[in-house]
Enzyme design. Structure first.
Site, mmCIF file in Angstrom:
data_model
loop_
_atom_site.group_PDB
_atom_site.id
_atom_site.type_symbol
_atom_site.label_atom_id
_atom_site.label_comp_id
_atom_site.label_asym_id
_atom_site.label_seq_id
_atom_site.Cartn_x
_atom_site.Cartn_y
_atom_site.Cartn_z
ATOM 1 N N ASP A 143 -10.661 3.014 4.388
ATOM 2 C CA ASP A 143 -10.932 1.570 4.305
ATOM 3 C C ASP A 143 -12.436 1.295 4.349
ATOM 4 O O ASP A 143 -12.874 0.188 4.043
ATOM 5 C CB ASP A 143 -10.283 0.849 5.496
ATOM 6 C CG ASP A 143 -9.095 0.005 5.084
ATOM 7 O OD1 ASP A 143 -9.020 -0.374 3.906
ATOM 8 O OD2 ASP A 143 -8.255 -0.280 5.961
ATOM 9 N N GLN A 193 -4.290 -1.444 9.725
ATOM 10 C CA GLN A 193 -4.228 -2.780 9.117
ATOM 11 C C GLN A 193 -4.812 -3.813 10.080
ATOM 12 O O GLN A 193 -4.478 -3.841 11.267
ATOM 13 C CB GLN A 193 -2.768 -3.118 8.755
ATOM 14 C CG GLN A 193 -2.597 -4.404 7.989
ATOM 15 C CD GLN A 193 -3.244 -4.382 6.588
ATOM 16 O OE1 GLN A 193 -3.403 -3.333 5.969
ATOM 17 N NE2 GLN A 193 -3.645 -5.541 6.107
ATOM 18 N N LYS A 205 0.842 -1.207 0.000
ATOM 19 C CA LYS A 205 0.000 0.000 0.000
ATOM 20 C C LYS A 205 0.876 1.255 0.000
ATOM 21 O O LYS A 205 0.614 2.218 -0.717
ATOM 22 C CB LYS A 205 -0.927 -0.021 1.222
ATOM 23 C CG LYS A 205 -1.981 -1.120 1.141
ATOM 24 C CD LYS A 205 -2.760 -1.293 2.429
ATOM 25 C CE LYS A 205 -3.684 -2.496 2.347
ATOM 26 N NZ LYS A 205 -4.503 -2.720 3.532
#
Ligand code: GUN
Length: 284
Positions: A115, A92, A48
């Site tokens: 996200d 994450q 990412k």
């Protein structure tokens, strides 16, 4: 059979994004928080970060010790929420077992939740309102759209009901007027559902879960599974060799849904940047 080439599409979207970013004075910036040292999570986070850098965005990596407490993590999120130079925040998953993920995800400012995992954005996606949708389902939708695969009235069967992929993908497909069936670990006679699919999406993480007898002739198959085999190779959930001759379209692993996930995160980060620029009034 035609391949759904996520790698090629992601590269072309990245190129367009890089052009947009190059026209920005202040660069879009993503804070990526990793707690602990799970190797798979480290790999994803690095992918990412590198993707951000490829398109000229700033990626700030917060690699925190596995002993980080819930309160410490909440404080970091609060300071990033208030930091005008940070446009997107990503934590994450999975988090170490001593940290509860729901309060962490809820703490991320909805306007920076690239996200789309906070309840605010989950609800807005369900209600078909403007929102940040999670990257993997968004990537799948973009991949289907790029190949002019229509969803309206189609029977989409999704195998896997996670909060990260299956559930939000079902919401997006329902919003696109598909008939959606979601199957999961407790589904009885999985094949009886997958065989009905016009569009079959599989996100389980079990190699060869989907065999040729489970797929209708002419179906579109999107393989979202990722398993690293002992030989280091990445493979999906679909027995590609056996299933692909039956398909009208099929996405490979690697090179299908994976690259689309990364580029969707970049698109969400750019969207967060634009929203925040708008809020600050610099669009005037
Ligand atoms: N863990 C597995 N997939 C994802 C994802 O898309 N985002 C985050 N933050 N964690 C993940």
């Amino acid at each position: 059979m035609q391949l759904l080439d996520g790698k090629k599409l992601a590269q072309s979207i990245e190129k367009d994004l890089a052009m947009l970013v190059s026209a920005c004075n202040d660069k879009p910036s993503l804070a990526v928080i990793l707690v602990g040292n799970d190797p798979a999570s480290q790999t994803y986070v690095n992918m990412k970060k590198h993707a951000c850098e490829r398109v000229g965005m700033i990626a700030r990596l917060y690699a925190l010790s596995s002993r980080t407490t819930q309160v410490e993590l909440l404080r970091i999120i609060e300071s990033l929420n208030n930091d005008e130079d940070v446009h997107g925040i990503l934590v994450q998953l999975p988090l170490p077992p001593h940290i509860e993920s729901n309060p962490i995800l809820e703490a991320i400012a909805p306007s920076k939740d690239v996200d789309g995992f906070s309840p605010h954005n989950i609800g807005r996606v369900r209600a078909n309102l403007s929102a940040f949708a999670p990257a993997t389902p968004l990537g799948v939708m973009d991949l289907l759209a790029a190949y002019q695969i229509k969803l309206q009235g189609q029977h989409c069967v999704i195998v896997g009901a996670s909060n990260i992929v299956g559930k939000p993908l079902a919401a997006l497909m329902l919003n696109a007027n598909a008939t959606v069936t979601t199957c999961h670990i407790y589904t009885r006679d999985l094949a009886s559902f997958t065989r009905q699919a016009d569009i079959l999406c599989v996100a389980v993480g079990k190699p060869n879960l989907i065999t040729a007898d489970m797929v209708k002739e002419g179906a579109v198959v999107v393989d979202i599974g990722i398993t690293r085999l002992p030989n280091g190779k990445i493979c999906g959930d679909v027995d590609f060799e056996a299933v692909s001759p039956k398909c009208s379209f099929i996405s490979p692993v690697p090179g299908g849904a994976g690259p689309m996930t990364i580029v969707s995160l970049l698109q969400n980060t750019f969207k967060a940047y634009e929203i925040q620029r708008c809020i600050k009034g610099s669009y005037a």
